[in-house]
Design an enzyme around this catalytic site. Structure first.
Site, PDB file in Angstrom:
ATOM      1  N   GLU A  85      42.356  56.623  51.292  1.00 34.02           N
ATOM      2  CA  GLU A  85      42.941  57.971  51.147  1.00 34.02           C
ATOM      3  C   GLU A  85      41.904  58.945  50.591  1.00 34.02           C
ATOM      4  OE1 GLU A  85      46.824  58.039  49.302  1.00 34.02           O
ATOM      5  OE2 GLU A  85      46.789  60.217  49.173  1.00 34.02           O
ATOM      6  N   LYS A 280      53.441  55.951  42.918  1.00 32.48           N
ATOM      7  CA  LYS A 280      52.541  55.740  44.068  1.00 32.48           C
ATOM      8  C   LYS A 280      51.187  56.342  43.736  1.00 32.48           C
ATOM      9  CE  LYS A 280      50.478  56.881  48.115  1.00 32.48           C
ATOM     10  NZ  LYS A 280      49.287  57.723  48.251  1.00 32.48           N
ATOM     11  N   ASP A 296      44.296  40.813  43.315  1.00 30.22           N
ATOM     12  CA  ASP A 296      45.444  40.741  44.221  1.00 30.22           C
ATOM     13  C   ASP A 296      46.320  41.982  44.016  1.00 30.22           C
ATOM     14  OD1 ASP A 296      47.865  40.098  45.459  1.00 30.22           O
ATOM     15  OD2 ASP A 296      47.619  37.964  45.058  1.00 30.22           O
ATOM     16  N   HIS A 393      43.850  68.222  48.161  1.00 31.57           N
ATOM     17  CA  HIS A 393      44.079  67.127  49.090  1.00 31.57           C
ATOM     18  C   HIS A 393      43.556  67.481  50.479  1.00 31.57           C
ATOM     19  CE1 HIS A 393      46.373  63.371  49.627  1.00 31.57           C
ATOM     20  NE2 HIS A 393      46.410  63.761  50.895  1.00 31.57           N
TER      21      HIS A 393
HETATM   22  P1  NAD Z   1      41.413  30.299  41.368  1.00 31.27           P
HETATM   23  O1  NAD Z   1      42.323  29.397  42.066  1.00 31.27           O
HETATM   24  O2  NAD Z   1      40.170  30.661  42.089  1.00 31.27           O
HETATM   25  O3  NAD Z   1      41.138  29.597  39.971  1.00 31.27           O
HETATM   26  C1  NAD Z   1      40.518  30.131  38.871  1.00 31.27           C
HETATM   27  C2  NAD Z   1      39.943  28.937  38.125  1.00 31.27           C
HETATM   28  O4  NAD Z   1      38.687  29.272  37.564  1.00 31.27           O
HETATM   29  C3  NAD Z   1      40.759  28.515  36.933  1.00 31.27           C
HETATM   30  O5  NAD Z   1      41.859  27.728  37.268  1.00 31.27           O
HETATM   31  C4  NAD Z   1      39.755  27.738  36.126  1.00 31.27           C
HETATM   32  O6  NAD Z   1      39.745  26.385  36.522  1.00 31.27           O
HETATM   33  C5  NAD Z   1      38.423  28.380  36.520  1.00 31.27           C
HETATM   34  N1  NAD Z   1      37.748  29.114  35.433  1.00 31.27           N
HETATM   35  C6  NAD Z   1      36.423  29.139  35.210  1.00 31.27           C
HETATM   36  N2  NAD Z   1      36.121  29.930  34.156  1.00 31.27           N
HETATM   37  C7  NAD Z   1      37.275  30.425  33.690  1.00 31.27           C
HETATM   38  C8  NAD Z   1      37.614  31.328  32.630  1.00 31.27           C
HETATM   39  N3  NAD Z   1      36.674  31.852  31.822  1.00 31.27           N
HETATM   40  N4  NAD Z   1      38.909  31.649  32.458  1.00 31.27           N
HETATM   41  C9  NAD Z   1      39.851  31.144  33.250  1.00 31.27           C
HETATM   42  N5  NAD Z   1      39.598  30.286  34.263  1.00 31.27           N
HETATM   43  C10 NAD Z   1      38.323  29.925  34.499  1.00 31.27           C
HETATM   44  O7  NAD Z   1      42.117  31.629  40.943  1.00 31.27           O
HETATM   45  P2  NAD Z   1      43.484  31.867  40.199  1.00 31.27           P
HETATM   46  O8  NAD Z   1      43.189  32.869  39.137  1.00 31.27           O
HETATM   47  O9  NAD Z   1      44.137  30.579  39.767  1.00 31.27           O
HETATM   48  O10 NAD Z   1      44.395  32.496  41.333  1.00 31.27           O
HETATM   49  C11 NAD Z   1      44.139  33.770  41.845  1.00 31.27           C
HETATM   50  C12 NAD Z   1      44.185  33.737  43.342  1.00 31.27           C
HETATM   51  O11 NAD Z   1      45.422  33.164  43.784  1.00 31.27           O
HETATM   52  C13 NAD Z   1      44.131  35.105  43.949  1.00 31.27           C
HETATM   53  O12 NAD Z   1      43.231  35.068  45.031  1.00 31.27           O
HETATM   54  C14 NAD Z   1      45.557  35.339  44.461  1.00 31.27           C
HETATM   55  O13 NAD Z   1      45.561  36.216  45.566  1.00 31.27           O
HETATM   56  C15 NAD Z   1      46.003  33.968  44.827  1.00 31.27           C
HETATM   57  N6  NAD Z   1      47.439  33.657  44.821  1.00 31.27           N
HETATM   58  C16 NAD Z   1      48.367  34.529  44.378  1.00 31.27           C
HETATM   59  C17 NAD Z   1      49.711  34.192  44.376  1.00 31.27           C
HETATM   60  C18 NAD Z   1      50.718  35.172  43.826  1.00 31.27           C
HETATM   61  O14 NAD Z   1      50.336  36.110  43.192  1.00 31.27           O
HETATM   62  N7  NAD Z   1      52.014  34.994  44.026  1.00 31.27           N
HETATM   63  C19 NAD Z   1      50.102  32.930  44.817  1.00 31.27           C
HETATM   64  C20 NAD Z   1      49.121  32.044  45.251  1.00 31.27           C
HETATM   65  C21 NAD Z   1      47.781  32.404  45.253  1.00 31.27           C
END
Ligand code: NAD
Length: 447
Positions: A85, A280, A296, A393
């Site tokens: 946008e 929005k 996300d 805008h």
């Molecule tokens: P991810 O699966 O990539 O895992 C992150 C991992 O990084 C952690 O589990 C941990 O093992 C590791 N890690 C390393 N250093 C860390 C630190 N300092 N702090 C915390 N963790 C650390 O990511 P995620 O955060 O588990 O999930 C996010 C992703 O999941 C996004 O891409 C999202 O789009 C997707 N997702 C979203 C949904 C939803 O929102 N409903 C559902 C499923 C998947």
């Protein structure tokens, strides 16, 4: 209408493109050229993009802009924003510049708790289930130890589990309501993994427990999933200054501006039609930074809108007060974002965005994103209560209109000059365009 296809995902990228061109575009080879022109010349980067999702056929570009001069908690940031946008980045930059001279943005983390649920059906005596849960709560948590070990080492993990009786809302429906700290990650995958283990442990323990009858042991696990509503993963961002420092806006005195601004926020607090557009506008700023930092935006939007409805009516996410000669404007919003996980270490532009922000922690990023949303809303309301939103805008949209008209660079320059002191509208631009090219407006406008 084209015919359905089986096994599309198994085709190569070239095969997928060929199928699309043949089936949907009647063999038009220019479509192949178009799709190929958006592929990255570096094969390894293209491979990375191909593997982000299924069925990648090319890339989809969005501009990555930056809004400089964001003073947040006394640190200066240049904020990356990925958005289509036209006016958003300009508005954020303008608001940042305005508050730079007035102390900047102050942010506070009000909580970082994430939530997930095991949704299950238990057809039996709730009292039995409650006593079972009280006795087995620790065992349930301990059963996730191997999954949570690293997160616990970072200071996170499962912080609590509750059994919630929802049978009044839905027959035999219970929840394990699980609370998490996920440190610098958003935590979706971590939470879901823990929930799947908890569900397995729950059914196993109930099955082996003599207090339950055979029919009570037939627990049905319906779902194991995080909640994107994170009311306790909350950040507040605020700006404030003496009313006299607000300065005169488009012929409106500082005092009148503060009052009008306050009323505009009050209207968004009580009127859902306005609140929807108001919020929005906030998400214009928030989504752009969420996207640029590889987070996300669907999750962030969903949480924000639920939060906006938490009092039973959809309301503004920002608030304003004008008291004791002080103008105060703030946002409180749930923001579940990560600086590790997801795409954060993979997408080259996302890595760049994090670097540009000084590789913030998840909490710092929450503050930066909240400030962007507040800035965006300030810019929008400032325009709305003074000159109106169309002036800025449409000025930004002028180039889009000219590009649609396929104007040359010289023509574009001339138009920008011409509209400097005039109101831009689609109609006015097309009329001027026809005049410049000596085309009859009536016949051109009908095309
Ligand atoms: P991810 O699966 O990539 O895992 C992150 C991992 O990084 C952690 O589990 C941990 O093992 C590791 N890690 C390393 N250093 C860390 C630190 N300092 N702090 C915390 N963790 C650390 O990511 P995620 O955060 O588990 O999930 C996010 C992703 O999941 C996004 O891409 C999202 O789009 C997707 N997702 C979203 C949904 C939803 O929102 N409903 C559902 C499923 C998947």
């Amino acid at each position: 209408m084209h015919t359905p296809i089986k096994g599309f995902s198994k085709l190569t990228q070239k095969g997928k493109t060929e199928w699309i061109v043949d089936e949907i575009f009647n063999g038009d080879q220019s479509i192949v050229d178009l799709l190929e022109s958006y592929l990255h010349p570096d094969e390894s980067i293209q491979k990375l993009h191909n593997e982000f999702i299924e069925n990648t056929i090319t890339n989809y570009y969005l501009p990555l802009g930056v809004a400089p001069n964001f003073l947040i908690n006394d640190t200066l940031y240049t904020i990356p924003m990925a958005i289509e946008e036209s006016s958003v980045v300009a508005a954020a930059a303008k608001a940042a510049q305005f508050w730079l001279k007035r102390g900047g943005f102050k942010t506070t983390i009000l909580g970082t708790e994430k939530i997930g649920h095991v949704h299950f059906i238990f057809s039996g005596e709730s009292k039995k289930l409650e006593s079972f849960f009280a006795e087995n709560k620790k065992t349930l948590i301990n059963s996730t130890d191997d999954i949570t070990a690293n997160m616990r080492a970072r200071g996170g993990g499962i912080t609590d589990i509750r059994l919630v009786n929802k049978t009044q809302d839905l027959e035999d429906y219970y929840q394990l309501d699980v609370r998490f700290q996920t440190c610098d990650s958003m935590g979706a995958n971590f939470i879901n993994s823990c929930l799947e283990r908890l569900a397995e442990t729950l059914t196993g323990l109930i099955d082996g427990d003599n207090r339950f009858t055979d029919s009570e042991k037939q627990v049905q696990i319906v779902m194991r999933i995080l909640s994107n509503y994170t009311p306790n993963c909350l950040v507040r961002a605020e700006v404030s200054c003496p009313i006299s420092e607000l300065s005169e806006e488009e012929g409106v005195s500082a005092k009148e501006f503060a009052e009008k601004f306050y009323r505009a926020v009050r209207i968004a607090e009580i009127e859902p039609y306005r609140a929807t557009t108001h919020n929005k506008g906030i998400f214009n700023g928030i989504d752009a930074v969420v996207l640029a930092t590889g987070n996300d935006f669907r999750a962030v939007e969903a949480a924000g809108h639920t939060h906006a409805s938490r009092n039973g009516k959809y309301e503004s996410l920002t608030h304003c007060s004008v008291e004791n000669d002080t103008f105060r404007f703030w946002i409180e919003i749930p923001l579940s974002v990560g600086v590790v996980g997801g795409l954060t270490a993979l997408h080259p532009m996302v890595k760049f965005a994090h670097k540009m922000l000084g590789n913030p922690s998840a909490e710092q990023l929450m503050g930066i994103i909240a400030a962007s949303g507040l800035a965006q809303n300030f810019a929008a309301l400032r325009a709305l209560v003074t000159s109106g939103i169309q002036k800025g805008h449409m000025k930004m949209h002028l180039l889009n209109i000219l590009n649609q008209l396929e104007a040359t660079d010289e023509e574009k320059q001339a138009f920008v000059e011409y509209f400097k002191d005039k109101t831009v509208s689609h109609n006015a631009v097309v009329r001027k365009f026809c005049e410049m090219r000596g085309i009859q407006y009536e016949s051109f406008a009908k095309k």
